[in-house]
Design an enzyme around this catalytic site. Structure first.
Site, PDB file in Angstrom:
ATOM      1  N   HIS A  96      -5.776   7.279 -12.194  1.00 59.03           N
ATOM      2  CA  HIS A  96      -6.051   7.341 -13.555  1.00 59.03           C
ATOM      3  C   HIS A  96      -6.046   6.202 -14.298  1.00 59.03           C
ATOM      4  O   HIS A  96      -4.809   5.536 -13.654  1.00 59.03           O
ATOM      5  CB  HIS A  96      -5.305   8.538 -14.034  1.00 59.03           C
ATOM      6  CG  HIS A  96      -5.693   9.404 -15.305  1.00 59.03           C
ATOM      7  ND1 HIS A  96      -5.356   8.727 -16.013  1.00 59.03           N
ATOM      8  CD2 HIS A  96      -6.548  10.562 -15.617  1.00 59.03           C
ATOM      9  CE1 HIS A  96      -6.174  10.007 -17.580  1.00 59.03           C
ATOM     10  NE2 HIS A  96      -6.713   9.919 -16.912  1.00 59.03           N
ATOM     11  N   GLU A 177     -14.744   7.760 -16.097  1.00 59.53           N
ATOM     12  CA  GLU A 177     -13.727   7.799 -17.939  1.00 59.53           C
ATOM     13  C   GLU A 177     -13.590   6.349 -18.325  1.00 59.53           C
ATOM     14  O   GLU A 177     -12.584   6.234 -18.240  1.00 59.53           O
ATOM     15  CB  GLU A 177     -11.906   8.268 -17.105  1.00 59.53           C
ATOM     16  CG  GLU A 177     -12.427   9.519 -16.449  1.00 59.53           C
ATOM     17  CD  GLU A 177     -11.458  10.510 -16.993  1.00 59.53           C
ATOM     18  OE1 GLU A 177     -10.984  11.294 -17.289  1.00 59.53           O
ATOM     19  OE2 GLU A 177      -9.846  10.042 -16.513  1.00 59.53           O
TER      20      GLU A 177
HETATM   21  P1  PGA Z   1      -8.849  14.128 -22.150  1.00 61.14           P
HETATM   22  O1  PGA Z   1      -8.316  13.438 -20.700  1.00 61.14           O
HETATM   23  O2  PGA Z   1      -9.881  14.858 -21.961  1.00 61.14           O
HETATM   24  O3  PGA Z   1      -8.034  15.066 -22.624  1.00 61.14           O
HETATM   25  O4  PGA Z   1      -9.966  13.181 -22.661  1.00 61.14           O
HETATM   26  C1  PGA Z   1      -9.002  12.788 -20.076  1.00 61.14           C
HETATM   27  C2  PGA Z   1      -8.194  12.290 -18.408  1.00 61.14           C
HETATM   28  O5  PGA Z   1      -7.541  11.875 -18.943  1.00 61.14           O
HETATM   29  O6  PGA Z   1      -8.306  12.347 -17.940  1.00 61.14           O
END
Ligand code: PGA
Length: 262
Positions: A96, A177
């Site tokens: 992540h 992401e």
């Molecule tokens: P968020 O986080 O939906 O609050 O933007 C997603 C993540 O960091 O996996």
């Protein structure tokens, strides 16, 4: 294939909040079967949540961890090895952006963790994503996006599959992401469906080099400020196979609406 919706609770919830959240999601999903759902609570709550889920188990609801250590069991104070999650989790989030930033996790480390997860029969959800938001024109229409914008993302994909066999690589779930879209970052805005779809398409194209046509059935998720209002926009894109949800996964109602947005 049903979309996969993954709840990343991050470092949130007390034990009782976690139990209430997991119980509420489970109850709501009993008659909402359109998505496969994974709850990723903090390590501490994996066992009690697993207990909640195992009585009258729903086939479309599973548990995942948020991290593992980069080596097998041994002298690593405070860490958790992939093999210790057997029987407790089916999935694990790896690499992540918060871990890449706060714990300086490199592509090489992420790759090692993905391999250890696979060795322990866990499904790794490997996060990749760029730091900088593209300029407005490409955000609106990504067709002519310069290769440099996707370079860092594709390098992260290459690094994670490099040490794996094609058979192993096909089991990986990639979560795209964009770091600028993650809700906890300053000035975060969600990506839009077109842009996220375009990048997920580039990721799939890259995965094809490793696993051939099998990449067509690999799930590539989008994550970054996904919420009940925008979930359908992402889930209706052909390259996007689900969502990794942070903030909106911490309330039963909002998470169930994301899961139902198909
Ligand atoms: P968020 O986080 O939906 O609050 O933007 C997603 C993540 O960091 O996996």
């Amino acid at each position: 294939m049903k979309p996969l919706i993954v709840a990343n609770w991050k470092m949130n919830t007390t034990l009782s909040e976690a139990m209430i959240l997991a119980t509420g999601v489970k109850e709501g999903l009993a008659n909402q079967t359109g998505a496969e759902v994974v709850l990723c609570p903090p390590f501490m709550w994996l066992v009690p949540i697993n207990e909640i889920l195992t009585s009258h188990r729903l086939p479309h609801l599973a548990v995942g961890a948020q991290n593992i250590f980069r080596a097998e069991v041994g002298a690593q104070t405070g860490e958790i090895a992939a093999s210790m999650l057997k029987g407790v989790a089916d999935y694990v989030i790896i690499g992540h952006s918060e871990r890449r930033k706060s714990f300086h996790e490199s592509d090489a480390e992420v790759a090692v963790k993905a391999r250890l997860a696979l060795d322990a029969a866990l499904r790794p959800i490997v996060c990749v994503g760029e730091l900088r938001k593209p300029s407005a024109e490409y955000f609106a229409d990504p067709t002519d996006l310069p290769a440099s914008q996707a370079q860092a993302i594709l390098a992260q994909v290459d690094a994670v599959v490099a040490g794996l066999s094609a058979e192993q690589a096909v089991k990986i779930i990639i979560a795209y992401e964009p770091v600028w879209a993650i809700s906890t970052n300053k000035d975060a805005v969600p990506a839009n469906g077109h842009y996220a779809n375009h990048i997920c398409g580039l990721i799939r194209h890259r995965l094809k080099k490793k696993v051939g046509g099998a990449a067509d059935s690999m799930r590539i998720l989008y994550g970054g400020s996904a919420n009940p209002e925008n979930a359908a926009e992402f889930l209706h894109q052909p390259e996007i196979g689900g969502l990794l949800v942070g903030g909106a996964s911490l309330k039963v109602k909002s998470f169930l609406s994301v899961c139902g947005a198909i």
